[in-house]
Design a protein around this motif. Structure first.
Motif, short mmCIF file in Angstrom:
data_model
loop_
_atom_site.label_atom_id
_atom_site.label_comp_id
_atom_site.label_asym_id
_atom_site.label_seq_id
_atom_site.Cartn_x
_atom_site.Cartn_y
_atom_site.Cartn_z
N LEU A 1 0.82 -1.21 0.00
CA LEU A 1 0.00 0.00 0.00
C LEU A 1 0.86 1.26 0.00
CD1 LEU A 1 -2.79 -1.09 2.51
CD2 LEU A 1 -2.99 -0.87 0.02
N GLY A 2 2.08 1.16 0.49
CA GLY A 2 2.98 2.30 0.48
C GLY A 2 3.27 2.80 -0.94
N LYS A 3 3.17 1.91 -1.91
CA LYS A 3 3.40 2.32 -3.30
C LYS A 3 2.35 3.30 -3.79
CE LYS A 3 5.50 -2.15 -4.52
NZ LYS A 3 6.88 -1.65 -4.51
N GLU A 4 1.20 3.35 -3.12
CA GLU A 4 0.12 4.23 -3.54
C GLU A 4 0.23 5.64 -2.96
OE1 GLU A 4 -3.63 2.36 -2.78
OE2 GLU A 4 -2.95 0.39 -3.51
N ILE A 5 1.20 5.87 -2.09
CA ILE A 5 1.35 7.19 -1.46
C ILE A 5 1.77 8.21 -2.52
CG2 ILE A 5 2.68 8.54 0.20
CD1 ILE A 5 2.90 6.01 1.92
N VAL A 6 1.09 9.33 -2.56
CA VAL A 6 1.37 10.39 -3.53
C VAL A 6 2.15 11.50 -2.82
CG1 VAL A 6 0.37 12.11 -5.08
CG2 VAL A 6 -0.71 9.85 -4.84
N PHE A 7 3.28 11.88 -3.41
CA PHE A 7 4.16 12.86 -2.79
C PHE A 7 3.93 14.27 -3.35
CE2 PHE A 7 6.15 8.88 -1.84
CZ PHE A 7 6.72 9.08 -0.60
N TYR A 8 4.44 15.24 -2.61
CA TYR A 8 4.37 16.63 -3.05
C TYR A 8 5.19 16.82 -4.33
CZ TYR A 8 1.98 19.00 0.85
OH TYR A 8 1.05 19.47 1.75
N LEU B 1 26.06 13.64 1.62
CA LEU B 1 24.77 14.05 2.17
C LEU B 1 23.87 12.82 2.30
CD1 LEU B 1 22.71 17.19 1.37
CD2 LEU B 1 21.58 14.95 1.27
N GLU B 2 23.25 12.69 3.46
CA GLU B 2 22.36 11.55 3.73
C GLU B 2 20.96 12.07 4.07
OE1 GLU B 2 25.97 8.78 5.56
OE2 GLU B 2 24.39 9.53 6.90
N HIS B 3 19.94 11.36 3.59
CA HIS B 3 18.54 11.69 3.89
C HIS B 3 17.98 10.67 4.87
CE1 HIS B 3 17.90 14.80 0.85
NE2 HIS B 3 18.54 14.05 -0.03
N TYR B 4 17.27 11.18 5.87
CA TYR B 4 16.61 10.31 6.85
C TYR B 4 15.15 10.74 7.01
CZ TYR B 4 21.30 8.80 8.06
OH TYR B 4 22.57 8.29 8.00
N ILE B 5 14.29 9.76 7.24
CA ILE B 5 12.88 10.04 7.55
C ILE B 5 12.61 9.58 8.98
CG2 ILE B 5 10.50 9.42 7.04
CD1 ILE B 5 11.30 9.18 4.09
N VAL B 6 12.07 10.49 9.79
CA VAL B 6 11.71 10.18 11.17
C VAL B 6 10.23 10.53 11.31
CG1 VAL B 6 12.18 10.61 13.60
CG2 VAL B 6 14.06 10.72 11.93
N SER B 7 9.39 9.51 11.46
CA SER B 7 7.94 9.70 11.36
C SER B 7 7.19 8.93 12.43
CB SER B 7 7.46 9.24 9.97
OG SER B 7 6.06 9.23 9.89
N THR B 8 6.07 9.50 12.87
CA THR B 8 5.16 8.77 13.75
C THR B 8 4.29 7.80 12.95
OG1 THR B 8 3.49 10.50 13.61
CG2 THR B 8 5.08 10.66 15.41
N GLY B 9 4.41 7.85 11.64
CA GLY B 9 3.64 6.97 10.76
C GLY B 9 4.20 5.57 10.72
N LEU B 10 3.84 4.80 9.70
CA LEU B 10 4.16 3.39 9.62
C LEU B 10 5.39 3.15 8.75
CD1 LEU B 10 0.51 2.07 9.14
CD2 LEU B 10 1.78 2.45 11.28
N ALA B 11 6.42 2.58 9.37
CA ALA B 11 7.70 2.39 8.68
C ALA B 11 7.54 1.52 7.44
CB ALA B 11 8.72 1.77 9.64
N GLU B 12 6.71 0.46 7.51
CA GLU B 12 6.57 -0.43 6.36
C GLU B 12 5.97 0.29 5.16
OE1 GLU B 12 7.52 -3.48 5.48
OE2 GLU B 12 8.66 -3.60 7.33
#
Length: 339
Positions: free
Chosen positions: A89-96, A123-134
């Motif tokens: 389902l993560g594949k369906e996420i639409v980004f800005y 340079l490294e990118h990290y995501i830190v979220s209260t959402g679902l990692a999977e």
């Protein structure tokens, strides 16, 4: 060689996810899949802590939505919901607009000038979220990031007595049934220190262990934290306190979110704010590019000052008679000095 010179040439861009990289909440594809009313679900979540309190229970506001997803799954409202499906389902996420390409645009800055490349700035990118990692791992942004912190579920929990048998039968439906990890707006700051000390890259490093600033993998002054608003104040505060940059974004055209961001700026919580739009000509993209360049320039400057102060020159021949100059020898010595 000092750790300051040899290792602190990395930059970390740390991103919130919901309403920062995407317009809404990542769980939307879950609701659409199972025909669950999204508005009703979040209304239940938002009133649940108070309702439990009336019954004499104290619950964590941040854990409520995770437990409510589990309740929906166990009640048959989200049949078959497991980690594999979450990633799908993560594949369906639409980004800005501008994502995920903008992540590579920022990374390319470290290779845009010879002096940056000479000092091997990364340079490294990290995501830190209260959402679902999977769901994040299954999304289009995942290949562009170096690490993800998010809440996680367990499908088949270990049963009582599992230590006493080699082949213990686990009788559990293949759906999520327990919370494995919960990230909230306070524990996000732990992720910042893991990135800072490098425990996310080296498991032998305890994030709680005392570590000199010069030995840390990515100093806070080499970090930029981007998020959408007041709930990220703890992380904004940590980043600012230790010399990093804090930037807030708002949904383009949303007056309320714009006002919230402006309040964060007026109260000194952030350094700047702009629309959550990441095309090359947006204010947000320009601000981030500018500050990545500034961090690169400071790294180059600091490392070259270190070299001048700590690297002794090669030994030179001593002359018995300072008045007599051997031109051939001087030319040879000058050539050696250049090397």
């Amino acid at each position: 060689m000092s750790q300051v010179f040899s290792t602190q040439n990395k930059i970390a861009i740390i991103w919130d996810f919901d309403k920062t990289l995407i317009p809404g909440y990542m769980q939307q594809p879950i609701f659409e899949r199972f025909e669950v009313d999204e508005y009703n679900f979040w209304n239940e979540v938002n009133t649940m802590a108070a309702r439990y309190k009336e019954r004499g229970y104290t619950v964590s506001g941040e854990s409520v939505y995770l437990n409510h997803i589990l309740t929906y799954a166990k009640a048959g409202r989200m049949p078959g919901l497991n980690n594999k499906l979450l990633r799908k389902l993560g594949k369906e996420i639409v980004f800005y607009e501008g994502l995920p390409g903008f992540f590579e645009e920022l990374r390319a800055i470290t290779r845009s000038k010879p002096e940056y490349a000479r000092h091997d700035i990364q340079l490294e990118h990290y995501i830190v979220s209260t959402g679902l990692a999977e769901m994040i791992r299954g999304s289009a942004i995942a290949p562009y990031v170096d690490g993800i912190w998010g809440s996680e579920f367990i499908e088949n929990p270990l049963q009582p007595g599992y230590l006493d048998q080699e082949d213990f039968p686990i009788e559990s439906e293949d759906i999520i049934s327990q919370i494995g990890t919960m990230i909230d707006n306070t524990t996000k700051t732990r992720a910042l220190f893991e990135i800072n000390k490098g425990s996310n890259k080296n498991e032998t490093i305890d994030v709680n262990a005392k570590m000199p600033a010069e030995d840390r993998r990515i100093p806070f002054q080499n970090m930029i934290y981007i998020a959408d608003g007041p709930s990220d104040v703890p992380s904004f505060s940590v980043i600012r306190k230790f010399g990093g940059k804090a930037y807030a974004v708002y949904k383009p055209g949303n007056d309320k979110e714009f006002e919230q961001n402006d309040q964060l700026l007026q109260t000194g919580r952030i350094h700047a704010y702009g629309p959550a739009r990441y095309s090359s000509d947006s204010n947000t993209s320009m601000w981030l590019r500018m500050h990545v360049h500034k961090i690169c320039q400071r790294i180059v400057s600091d490392r070259e000052v270190y070299l001048r102060q700590n690297m002794a020159g090669p030994p030179r021949h001593l002359k018995d008679d300072p008045e007599v100059v051997d031109l051939e020898d001087e030319l040879t010595q000058d050539t050696l000095d250049l090397d």
